[in-house]
Design a protein around this motif. Structure first.
Motif, short mmCIF file in Angstrom:
data_model
loop_
_atom_site.label_atom_id
_atom_site.label_comp_id
_atom_site.label_asym_id
_atom_site.label_seq_id
_atom_site.Cartn_x
_atom_site.Cartn_y
_atom_site.Cartn_z
N PRO A 138 -22.75 14.62 -27.27
CA PRO A 138 -23.03 15.99 -26.88
C PRO A 138 -21.81 16.66 -26.23
O PRO A 138 -21.04 16.03 -25.52
N SER A 139 -21.69 17.92 -26.53
CA SER A 139 -20.60 18.73 -26.00
C SER A 139 -21.02 20.19 -26.03
O SER A 139 -21.54 20.66 -27.05
N GLY A 140 -20.84 20.88 -24.91
CA GLY A 140 -21.17 22.29 -24.86
C GLY A 140 -22.62 22.59 -25.16
O GLY A 140 -22.94 23.63 -25.72
N GLY A 141 -23.51 21.67 -24.81
CA GLY A 141 -24.93 21.89 -25.06
C GLY A 141 -25.37 21.58 -26.47
O GLY A 141 -26.48 21.89 -26.87
N CYS A 142 -24.47 20.97 -27.26
CA CYS A 142 -24.78 20.67 -28.65
C CYS A 142 -24.64 19.17 -28.91
O CYS A 142 -23.84 18.48 -28.28
N VAL A 143 -25.42 18.70 -29.88
CA VAL A 143 -25.34 17.33 -30.34
C VAL A 143 -25.57 17.34 -31.84
O VAL A 143 -26.28 18.19 -32.36
N GLY A 144 -24.90 16.42 -32.53
CA GLY A 144 -25.04 16.44 -33.98
C GLY A 144 -24.71 15.11 -34.61
O GLY A 144 -24.54 14.10 -33.93
N GLN A 145 -24.61 15.16 -35.93
CA GLN A 145 -24.27 13.98 -36.71
C GLN A 145 -23.53 14.43 -37.95
O GLN A 145 -23.68 15.56 -38.39
N GLU A 146 -22.70 13.53 -38.48
CA GLU A 146 -21.97 13.81 -39.71
C GLU A 146 -21.82 12.54 -40.52
O GLU A 146 -21.58 11.48 -39.97
N VAL A 147 -21.97 12.66 -41.84
CA VAL A 147 -21.75 11.54 -42.74
C VAL A 147 -20.52 11.86 -43.58
O VAL A 147 -20.30 13.01 -43.98
N LEU A 148 -19.69 10.85 -43.81
CA LEU A 148 -18.53 11.01 -44.68
C LEU A 148 -18.87 10.47 -46.06
O LEU A 148 -19.48 9.40 -46.18
N VAL A 149 -18.50 11.20 -47.07
CA VAL A 149 -18.78 10.80 -48.44
C VAL A 149 -17.55 11.13 -49.29
O VAL A 149 -16.89 12.13 -49.06
N THR A 150 -17.24 10.23 -50.21
CA THR A 150 -16.11 10.46 -51.11
C THR A 150 -16.61 10.38 -52.54
O THR A 150 -17.39 9.50 -52.89
N VAL A 151 -16.16 11.33 -53.34
CA VAL A 151 -16.52 11.32 -54.76
C VAL A 151 -15.26 11.13 -55.59
O VAL A 151 -14.20 11.65 -55.26
N LEU A 152 -15.40 10.36 -56.63
CA LEU A 152 -14.35 10.27 -57.65
C LEU A 152 -14.77 11.26 -58.72
O LEU A 152 -15.85 11.14 -59.29
N THR A 153 -13.94 12.26 -58.94
CA THR A 153 -14.30 13.30 -59.88
C THR A 153 -13.98 12.86 -61.31
O THR A 153 -13.28 11.86 -61.52
N ALA A 154 -14.47 13.61 -62.25
CA ALA A 154 -14.16 13.39 -63.65
C ALA A 154 -12.96 14.24 -64.05
O ALA A 154 -12.69 14.42 -65.23
N LEU A 155 -12.24 14.76 -63.05
CA LEU A 155 -11.11 15.65 -63.29
C LEU A 155 -9.80 14.88 -63.23
O LEU A 155 -9.39 14.40 -62.18
#
Length: 179
Positions: free
Chosen positions: A156-173
């Motif tokens: 928590p910081s500044g009255g906020c709390v959260g979550q994040e997920v990291l994801v990687t994609v291999l593109t067809a490009l």
């Protein structure tokens, strides 16, 4: 006056597609639909409207990779032609933030119930975002492979709390087609 043509046909379409999937996934979230859901710039997310609910996708990095080396960057120089099998990989951060329980006007800490309610709300957001990644992002036309990394807490910081997920994609490009 005509709008400039967007040059990024690698990371931007994938980020916008994931943002749309997350917006839909959070539309009936336990904490309510976030007021903000956007592709945001920068390494760190400016969490400044968490009490209305905030969700994001950020482009962490873009790099050449191969099917054998993915999710790692290519370990050798990029050669000529796509026959080398060099494609773009895009790493994204996808997350949400909500209000963090705070002390009351008398300095008393938040109750166990308030703490657990905040944790439950973020857990619901996280599960919905993971499903958006694993189902919707995986089905995107430009996505060849998907690697889901850790999900971590924010705040928590500044009255906020959260979550994040990291994801990687291999593109067809193919990297060579970008010249």
């Amino acid at each position: 006056m005509t709008a400039p043509v967007l040059a990024d046909d690698v990371a931007w379409p994938i980020a916008v597609g994931l943002r749309a999937a997350i917006r839909e996934a959070l539309s009936d979230a336990v904490g309510g639909a976030p007021a903000s859901c956007a592709v945001v710039p920068g390494r760190d997310v400016a969490i400044d409207d968490c009490c209305a609910g905030q969700a994001w996708v950020r482009i962490v990095r873009v790099y050449p990779s191969t099917a054998e080396e993915f999710p790692n960057p290519r370990g050798t120089p990029v050669g000529d032609g796509c026959d080398d099998g060099v494609f773009w990989a895009v790493e994204l951060g996808a997350g949400s933030a909500r209000c963090a329980p705070a002390a009351d006007d008398y300095g008393n800490p938040p109750s166990d119930e308030l703490l657990e309610d905040a944790a439950r709300t973020l857990s619901d957001d996280a599960a919905r975002i993971r499903r958006a990644v694993l189902v919707d992002l995986r089905q995107a036309e430009a996505v060849d492979e998907l690697f889901v990394a850790e999900q971590s807490s924010v705040g928590p910081s500044g009255g906020c709390v959260g979550q994040e997920v990291l994801v990687t994609v291999l593109t067809a490009l193919c990297v060579d087609e970008m010249r």
